[in-house]
Motif scaffolding. Structure first.
Motif, PDB file in Angstrom:
ATOM      1  N   THR A 253      -4.753  -4.104   2.154  1.00 60.07           N
ATOM      2  CA  THR A 253      -5.794  -4.422   1.069  1.00 60.07           C
ATOM      3  C   THR A 253      -6.755  -5.201   1.571  1.00 60.07           C
ATOM      4  O   THR A 253      -6.858  -5.345   2.818  1.00 60.07           O
ATOM      5  N   ALA A 254      -7.457  -5.793   0.858  1.00 59.92           N
ATOM      6  CA  ALA A 254      -8.716  -6.610   1.441  1.00 59.92           C
ATOM      7  C   ALA A 254      -8.261  -7.875   2.375  1.00 59.92           C
ATOM      8  O   ALA A 254      -7.288  -8.697   1.560  1.00 59.92           O
ATOM      9  N   PHE A 255      -8.744  -7.862   3.726  1.00 63.91           N
ATOM     10  CA  PHE A 255      -8.075  -8.680   4.442  1.00 63.91           C
ATOM     11  C   PHE A 255      -9.232 -10.145   4.143  1.00 63.91           C
ATOM     12  O   PHE A 255     -10.189 -10.170   3.674  1.00 63.91           O
TER      13      PHE A 255
ATOM     14  N   LEU B  36      -2.100  -2.433  -7.874  1.00 63.58           N
ATOM     15  CA  LEU B  36      -2.250  -3.671  -7.029  1.00 63.58           C
ATOM     16  C   LEU B  36      -0.991  -3.611  -6.066  1.00 63.58           C
ATOM     17  O   LEU B  36       0.144  -3.233  -6.592  1.00 63.58           O
ATOM     18  N   ALA B  37      -1.300  -4.260  -5.032  1.00 64.64           N
ATOM     19  CA  ALA B  37      -0.071  -4.366  -4.041  1.00 64.64           C
ATOM     20  C   ALA B  37       0.797  -5.295  -4.585  1.00 64.64           C
ATOM     21  O   ALA B  37       0.163  -6.463  -4.833  1.00 64.64           O
ATOM     22  N   PRO B  38       2.110  -5.541  -4.906  1.00 66.13           N
ATOM     23  CA  PRO B  38       2.918  -6.541  -5.236  1.00 66.13           C
ATOM     24  C   PRO B  38       2.580  -7.850  -4.499  1.00 66.13           C
ATOM     25  O   PRO B  38       2.608  -8.874  -5.121  1.00 66.13           O
ATOM     26  N   GLU B  39       2.718  -7.864  -3.081  1.00 64.32           N
ATOM     27  CA  GLU B  39       2.665  -8.927  -2.526  1.00 64.32           C
ATOM     28  C   GLU B  39       1.474  -9.893  -2.272  1.00 64.32           C
ATOM     29  O   GLU B  39       1.550 -11.023  -2.321  1.00 64.32           O
TER      30      GLU B  39
ATOM     31  N   LEU C  15      -5.572  16.964   0.141  1.00 63.37           N
ATOM     32  CA  LEU C  15      -4.908  16.089   1.038  1.00 63.37           C
ATOM     33  C   LEU C  15      -5.018  14.872   0.443  1.00 63.37           C
ATOM     34  O   LEU C  15      -5.975  14.366   0.089  1.00 63.37           O
ATOM     35  N   VAL C  16      -4.012  14.012   0.704  1.00 61.01           N
ATOM     36  CA  VAL C  16      -3.950  12.702   0.121  1.00 61.01           C
ATOM     37  C   VAL C  16      -3.564  11.768   1.130  1.00 61.01           C
ATOM     38  O   VAL C  16      -2.478  12.220   1.961  1.00 61.01           O
ATOM     39  N   SER C  17      -3.836  10.614   1.091  1.00 58.38           N
ATOM     40  CA  SER C  17      -3.298   9.641   2.040  1.00 58.38           C
ATOM     41  C   SER C  17      -3.752   7.985   1.236  1.00 58.38           C
ATOM     42  O   SER C  17      -4.611   8.201   0.293  1.00 58.38           O
ATOM     43  N   PRO C  18      -3.204   7.007   1.665  1.00 50.59           N
ATOM     44  CA  PRO C  18      -4.003   5.854   1.424  1.00 50.59           C
ATOM     45  C   PRO C  18      -5.304   5.648   1.689  1.00 50.59           C
ATOM     46  O   PRO C  18      -5.504   6.246   2.881  1.00 50.59           O
ATOM     47  N   SER C  19      -5.998   5.031   0.862  1.00 49.91           N
ATOM     48  CA  SER C  19      -7.694   5.004   1.491  1.00 49.91           C
ATOM     49  C   SER C  19      -7.729   3.848   2.575  1.00 49.91           C
ATOM     50  O   SER C  19      -8.630   4.203   3.347  1.00 49.91           O
ATOM     51  N   ALA C  20      -6.832   3.100   2.858  1.00 49.62           N
ATOM     52  CA  ALA C  20      -6.973   1.977   3.721  1.00 49.62           C
ATOM     53  C   ALA C  20      -5.696   1.542   4.193  1.00 49.62           C
ATOM     54  O   ALA C  20      -4.940   1.527   3.229  1.00 49.62           O
ATOM     55  N   PRO C  21      -5.344   1.219   5.476  1.00 47.48           N
ATOM     56  CA  PRO C  21      -4.138   0.736   5.860  1.00 47.48           C
ATOM     57  C   PRO C  21      -3.784  -0.506   5.103  1.00 47.48           C
ATOM     58  O   PRO C  21      -2.587  -0.802   4.846  1.00 47.48           O
TER      59      PRO C  21
ATOM     60  N   VAL D 151       0.909  -1.018   0.099  1.00 46.75           N
ATOM     61  CA  VAL D 151      -0.164  -0.098  -0.050  1.00 46.75           C
ATOM     62  C   VAL D 151       0.823   1.182  -0.104  1.00 46.75           C
ATOM     63  O   VAL D 151       0.579   2.111  -0.851  1.00 46.75           O
ATOM     64  N   THR D 152       1.829   1.147   0.761  1.00 45.06           N
ATOM     65  CA  THR D 152       2.760   2.246   0.863  1.00 45.06           C
ATOM     66  C   THR D 152       3.394   2.555  -0.361  1.00 45.06           C
ATOM     67  O   THR D 152       4.051   3.557  -0.925  1.00 45.06           O
ATOM     68  N   GLN D 153       4.017   1.206  -0.897  1.00 41.34           N
ATOM     69  CA  GLN D 153       4.607   1.374  -2.015  1.00 41.34           C
ATOM     70  C   GLN D 153       3.746   2.060  -3.271  1.00 41.34           C
ATOM     71  O   GLN D 153       4.505   3.007  -4.066  1.00 41.34           O
TER      72      GLN D 153
END
Ligand code: GLN
Length: 456
Positions: free
Chosen positions: A388-390, A426-429, A380-386, A254-256
């Motif tokens: 991805t889908a859990f 998409l998150a790489p992991e 202002l910007v941030s990730p929308s959620a800490p 998410v950070t990436q």
């Protein structure tokens, strides 16, 4: 085509609680006939739409994801639903949600979970997981949601969709079953920013039936989104990165993606600065006092007489109090009961100042953090959620873990400012969608559509 897609995928995904197939086809036929007769049609004529089951609908049941409202068909349309019909959209049905919009995973629905189309072992976000899953799986091009602490933006983020929480008061709450009245906002879910803007233009604007509805003359959000597609739309835009909503506690992927997006913004000529919002640290705590307090009051109307089911007690007398207790015991799920208890406790004599009063003071401090930040930047910007889908069950037994997931989205509701989530890859992991949250000052919703479209 959308009804066929519902038939093909929704047995498995369960985005819909109710599908109005016959009514949708009849509406479509009526629109065709009017078109053939040369009549002028509404701006989104013939576009199908899914409706979160928190919104009242005349011709479809409305449950808000709760057993207590099972079988209830409201005697009126929510204002937003009335506006959809007037604009000639075609309601396809009602979408699944956490009971009374309490939750971040749709696992608190009394009618079973909705699956994330990207990975069926994972949650579609919440509380509006059904609306987001319906859009993400091409069962509907548009959906309506409601966002009290993130229930439009977080499901949009984890399903790779666009979701918008408008400025508090920009869209009517009349006919939106209240969770927390000072926080609730209805808004669009879609696959593109432009689509969301088109829907916003249909549902937004003053409504005399909602006492908190703003009387502003709003600009066209569709025009605002179109402006964002011009070359150089991001040049010189001052973008603030909220220090407290980045860095530790966020999933690496998410950070990436968030960091990469900032780099793209810089390359497009935006000026990125870090801004601090020191009181955001207390936002989740304040929200989870204010929300249960308001919810405990709003849910008092479910008294076994006026709405939904009635359950008589197994033994004892049939006094109204006993019937009400038996109905609420059987009709409300565990998360709803938890919040009613929290809310009534926080509002009770002797505790009111310590809990509810303190939370309201924190709310003011958060509003001031936003005001100070918007003195320096345009958005202002941030990730929308800490994250991805859990996975299903991951946070279900631990309410605190579920609540903490809302850290990114809650501040906007506490301050009444608009927020949007757009997909940024998409998150790489885990290969799952990541969302970027964009926030603007109250009443500057058009800014979200311009820069959202530009970034998208
Ligand atoms: N997840 C938050 C909650 O449980 C948000 C709910 C919402 O926006 N309706 O309260």
């Amino acid at each position: 085509a959308h009804l066929d897609q519902i038939t093909a995928v929704d047995t498995d995904l369960h985005a819909f609680l109710y599908v109005a197939a016959d009514a949708a086809l009849a509406t479509a036929a009526r629109i065709d006939a009017r078109r053939a007769a040369g009549e002028e049609l509404g701006p989104l004529a013939g576009v199908p739409i899914a409706i979160k089951d928190v919104l009242t609908t005349l011709d479809m049941p409305t449950t808000a994801g709760s057993k207590i409202l099972e079988g209830w068909v409201p005697p009126y349309d929510a204002t937003v639903v009335r506006r959809l019909r007037a604009a000639d959209l075609i309601p396809l049905g009602k979408t699944n949600m956490d009971e009374f919009a309490m939750g971040s995973s749709t696992e608190h629905s009394a009618y079973g979970v909705t699956r994330n189309p990207w990975d069926r072992d994972r949650i579609p976000g919440g509380s509006g997981g059904g609306s987001a899953a319906a859009v993400a799986s091409f069962q509907a091009p548009l959906a309506l949601g409601s966002d009290t602490g993130g229930s439009i933006r977080q499901p949009a983020a984890v399903t790779g969709s666009v979701g918008v929480k408008p400025t508090y008061g920009a869209v009517s709450r009349y006919g939106a079953i209240a969770l927390a009245s000072s926080l609730d906002q209805v808004g669009p879910v879609s696959r593109t920013v432009f689509d969301a803007a088109l829907l916003h233009d249909v549902i937004g604007g003053h409504d005399p039936l909602d006492s908190t509805s703003l009387t502003d003359a709003w600009p066209s959000m569709a025009a605002a989104a179109t402006a964002g597609l011009k070359d150089g739309a991001l040049k010189g835009v001052r973008v603030g990165v909220i220090k407290e909503l980045s860095g530790s506690g966020f999933q690496a992927g998410v950070t990436q993606r968030f960091t990469e997006t900032l780099a793209l913004l810089t390359a497009a000529g935006a000026e990125i600065t870090e801004v601090s919002a020191p009181n955001f640290e207390y936002a989740v705590a304040a929200y989870y006092l204010i929300l249960p307090a308001e919810a405990s009051s709003n849910l008092a109307r479910f008294d076994s007489v006026r709405f939904g089911i009635r359950v008589d007690p197994a033994e004892g007398s049939l006094t109204s109090e006993h019937v009400m207790a038996a109905t609420r015991e059987a009709g409300f799920g565990p998360e709803v009961k938890r919040r009613i208890i929290l809310g009534t406790y926080a509002l009770s004599t002797g505790y009111y100042d310590a809990y509810y009063g303190s939370a309201q003071k924190v709310r003011t401090l958060i509003q001031r953090d936003f005001a100070a930040a918007f003195d320096q930047v345009d958005i202002l910007v941030s990730p929308s959620a800490p994250t991805t889908a859990f996975k299903f069950g991951e946070k279900l037994e631990d309410p605190m873990a579920m609540y903490l997931n809302d850290i990114t989205t809650i501040p906007a509701n506490l301050a009444g400012v608009p927020g949007m989530s757009i997909p940024i890859g998409l998150a790489p992991e885990d290969g799952l969608p990541v969302g970027l949250q964009i926030m603007a000052p109250a009443r500057a919703d058009a800014r979200l559509y311009t820069y959202g479209a530009a970034i998208e």
